[in-house]
Enzyme design. Structure first.
Site: not given
Lengths: 310, 273
Positions: A10, A37, A58, A83, A109, A117, A167
Site C-alpha cells: 500500500r 490508510s 464505496e 469494501f 488491506h 481489526d 497492509r
C-alpha cells in the site's frame, strides 16, 4: 536476490501515485475516507485538484469512478479490499467491468494480515470476486518493486484492473532491474521436483520454503503469479509437465483464488496433483499478522508441508 | 428548436414506436417508457447540445437514463432525434440488436452510460459532471431517475457528493410516476416529499408537471440558471401516459401489449400506422 528493506505494497502504491501523477495529468485518484490508510494522501497533498474524497460510500465512489473514466480519465479508486470488491461488487461489475471503464481499483488491506481489526475486515474473497468479471484484470503484487513496475505498466493500458495490496510490510523479492510483464508469471527460482506458485505476500515465504526443501534434497521451482487474470497458463502447464506437482500459496481463500485458478488450468490442460496453501473456507479473527498466518496455515512451513504431502 | 406543438407530436410518435418495439419482441417496459417520454423529448429536441450525426462530439451535453428499464422510451427518442432509423425499434431486445433490454453505451449510439441496475446511473452521472468540473469543461450532464429508484441507497450517497462539489452542471429529473413493480411507491416504500429530501441534501429543487411541454422547457431554463448547486427537477408524471388502459397501472410496468392492445394504443396516441 532478496533485499532486506520491508515495505507494505500500500505504501508502494502511494509513492507510485505521486510519481506517476507528475507527468500524467489525466490521473484522478479517489478515496473513501481512508486516504491515510490506503496511502492516497500523498497524491491528495501533491495534486489536490485531481483528488476526490468520496467519504464513506464505496459504492458511490466506484460508480462515480466509471463516470469520470468515461469522461477521458484514468481513475485510481481506493478502499479496503473488503469494501471495494465486496460491498461494491455489483457496482464494479455493471458500472466498471461491463462498460470497460478505465478504472484501476487499488484495494488495500487484503487478507488476514489486516490483523487486529478481525474477521469483518479480513478479505479472502476479493480475488475470486474480481476474477470472474469479464474485462477485469487482477493483479496481486508481491513487493515494493513489483508494485511500482506492474502499476506503471497497467496504468498505461485502457480498461479496468483490480490491484490487491497489503497492509503489512513485506521484503523485496525483486531488484530494480527485474523485468515484469502483466499476464506473465515470473520464475524466481528454478527446480524440477515441485513447483510453488505463489502470489502477494506469500511469494517471500515460498522462496523461504524452497530453501528448506533444498536442504532436504527437494528442488522447488518458485513462480510469482502476480497476475491472476489474465492467467499465465503456459507457465502453469510447463510447471505441471516438468515438476509433476504444484503447490499454490496465497493469502486468500483457496476456493476461487489462485489455488482454484491454477487447478482450473491443470485440470483442463495437464492434470497433476495440486496442494493449496491459503485460507480454507473459514473466517479470520483478531490477532497479530504473524500469529494469524501461523494459525491459519499460511507460512513457509505450511508450504514445505504441502510440498512434501504430494 | 421545436414548437411546443411539434414536441407534442414528436412525443406521440416516440410513444408509438416504443410500444411497437415492445410489442414486436413481446417484452419490455411500457409504463415507465411512456411516463418519461415528454421529459426526454423536451430535453433532446430543445435543451441538450447534441449532434446525432456525431454522437461522441467533444463538448456535447450528456444524458444518463438511470431508470434503464425505460430504454424503449430513450431509444425511440434517440431514433426520432436522428441517431438511427425509428424502424430499428422493431429489433428491440432481439439477439444481435443494438437496442438491448437495458441501454448499452457500447452498442447504441447516443447512449452515454450503460444502465439498468437501479441507482448506479445517478452516481455515474455525478462522476461525469464532477469530471467536467475538474476539467473546466463547459457542458451539462442530465440524469433521469424513477421515483421507486430513489429507494436505492447509492442515490443518496451520490446526492451528497454532488452537493459537496457544487455540481451546478448536473440536472437530475425524477420521473415521479408513483408506481413500481410491487405497487404504489407510497405503499412499497414512500419516497415523497422528494423535493424536501434533495433540499436537505444540499440541492436546489423544482417541481413540474412532467407532461406539460411548456412547463418542462421553462423549468429547465430555471434549472440551468442555478449556480453553485446541483438541481433536481421533480416531474410529476403518469405511468403509461397516453394510453388510457395503461395509465397508472403497475401491471403495465413490464408487460408487452398484444396485437389488439397495440392497435388501440396507437389509435389513442393519434397514430395511423
Amino acid at each position: 536476490m532478496a533485499d532486506v528493506k520491508k515495505i507494505a505494497t500500500r505504501e508502494s502504491y502511494g509513492k507510485f501515485l505521486v510519481e506517476y501523477g507528475a507527468d500524467h495529468e489525466n490521473l484522478i485518484v479517489m478515496s473513501a475516507d481512508l486516504s491515510g490508510s490506503n496511502k492516497t494522501d500523498g497524491f491528495e497533498k501533491a495534486y489536490p485538484d485531481r483528488f476526490v474524497e468520496s467519504g464513506i460510500s464505496e459504492q458511490d465512489m466506484l460508480a462515480e469512478a466509471a463516470g469520470i473514466a468515461h469522461s477521458g480519465h484514468v481513475v485510481a479508486a481506493s478502499s479496503f479490499a473488503m469494501f471495494a470488491a465486496g460491498r461494491a461488487f455489483e457496482i464494479v461489475r455493471n458500472s466498471i467491468a461491463h462498460t470497460n471503464a478505465n478504472v484501476k481499483i487499488c484495494a488495500t488491506h487484503g487478507g488476514i494480515t489486516v490483523g487486529e481489526d478481525g474477521a469483518t475486515h479480513q478479505t479472502f474473497e476479493d480475488v475470486a470476486l474480481m476474477r470472474v468479471l469479464p474485462n477485469m484484470k487482477v493483479i496481486v503484487p508481491a513487493d515494493d518493486i513489483s508494485t511500482k513496475k506492474l502499476m506503471t505498466a497497467e496504468f498505461g493500458e485502457e480498461g479496468p484492473a483490480y490491484f490487491r495490496l497489503g497492509r503489512a510490510a513485506v521484503p523485496n523479492v525483486y531488484t530494480e532491474d527485474s523485468v515484469l510483464e502483466i499476464g506473465k508469471g515470473a520464475v524466481l527460482r528454478e527446480g524440477n521436483d515441485v513447483a510453488i506458485i505463489a502470489s502477494g505476500i506469500m511469494v517471500a515465504p515460498a522462496l523461504e520454503a524452497a530453501e528448506t526443501l533444498h536442504a532436504d534434497g527437494i528442488e522447488a521451482r518458485v513462480i510469482d503469479m502476480h497476475t491472476i487474470k489474465p492467467l499465465d497458463e503456459d507457465i502453469i502447464v510447463k510447471a505441471a509437465e516438468e515438476c509433476g506437482k504444484i503447490v499454490t500459496a496465497e493469502e486468500h481463500s483457496v476456493i476461487g483464488g489462485l489455488g482454484g485458478a491454477v487447478a482450473e488450468v491443470t485440470a483442463q490442460k495437464c492434470p497433476c496433483r495440486v496442494a493449496m496453501v491459503g485460507q480454507h473456507d473459514v473466517f479470520g479473527e483478531s490477532g497479530k499478522p504473524a500469529e494469524l498466518l501461523k494459525k491459519y496455515g499460511m507460512t513457509a512451513e505450511d508450504i514445505v508441508k504441502a510440498a512434501k504431502s504430494l | 428548436m421545436k414548437t411546443v406543438q411539434e414536441l407534442k407530436e414528436i412525443a406521440s410518435s416516440v410513444r408509438i414506436d416504443a410500444l411497437r418495439g415492445i410489442h414486436a419482441v413481446g417484452a419490455g417496459h411500457p409504463g415507465g417508457s411512456l411516463s418519461v417520454t415528454d421529459i426526454l423529448v423536451s430535453l433532446y429536441f430543445n435543451v441538450m447540445n447534441v449532434d446525432p450525426q456525431d454522437p461522441c462530439a467533444e463538448g456535447r451535453d450528456r444524458l444518463v437514463l438511470s431508470k434503464g428499464h425505460a430504454a424503449p422510451g430513450l431509444y425511440s427518442t434517440l431514433a426520432h432525434r436522428g441517431y438511427f432509423d425509428p424502424e430499428e425499434m422493431l429489433t428491440l431486445r432481439k439477439l444481435g440488436s443494438r437496442l438491448q433490454g437495458h441501454p448499452d453505451m457500447h452498442k447504441c449510439p447516443g447512449v452515454e452510460m450503460s444502465t439498468g441496475s437501479l441507482g448506479q446511473g445517478f452516481s455515474n452521472a455525478v462522476g461525469m459532471a464532477l469530471a467536467d468540473k475538474m476539467d473546466k469543461r463547459d457542458r451539462r450532464t442530465f440524469v433521469v431517475t424513477g421515483d421507486g429508484e430513489l429507494q436505492e441507497g447509492i442515490i443518496w450517497e451520490a446526492a451528497l457528493t454532488a452537493a459537496k462539489y457544487g455540481l451546478d452542471n448536473l440536472i437530475a429529473v425524477v420521473d415521479l410516476n408513483g408506481l413500481q413493480i410491487d405497487g404504489r411507491v407510497d405503499t412499497v416504500k414512500k419516497v415523497v416529499p422528494v423535493e424536501d429530501k434533495f433540499e436537505a441534501f444540499g440541492w436546489e429543487t423544482f417541481s413540474v408537471d412532467g407532461h406539460d411541454m411548456q412547463a418542462l422547457l421553462d423549468v429547465y431554463e430555471k434549472a440551468m440558471a442555478v449556480k453553485g448547486k446541483p438541481v433536481c427537477i421533480v416531474a410529476k408524471t403518469v405511468k403509461g401516459k397516453g394510453v388510457s388502459f395503461m395509465e397508472d397501472q403497475a401491471g403495465w410496468h413490464g408487460k408487452a401489449p398484444n396485437d389488439e392492445q397495440l392497435e388501440a394504443a396507437i389509435k389513442e396516441l393519434g397514430g395511423d400506422r
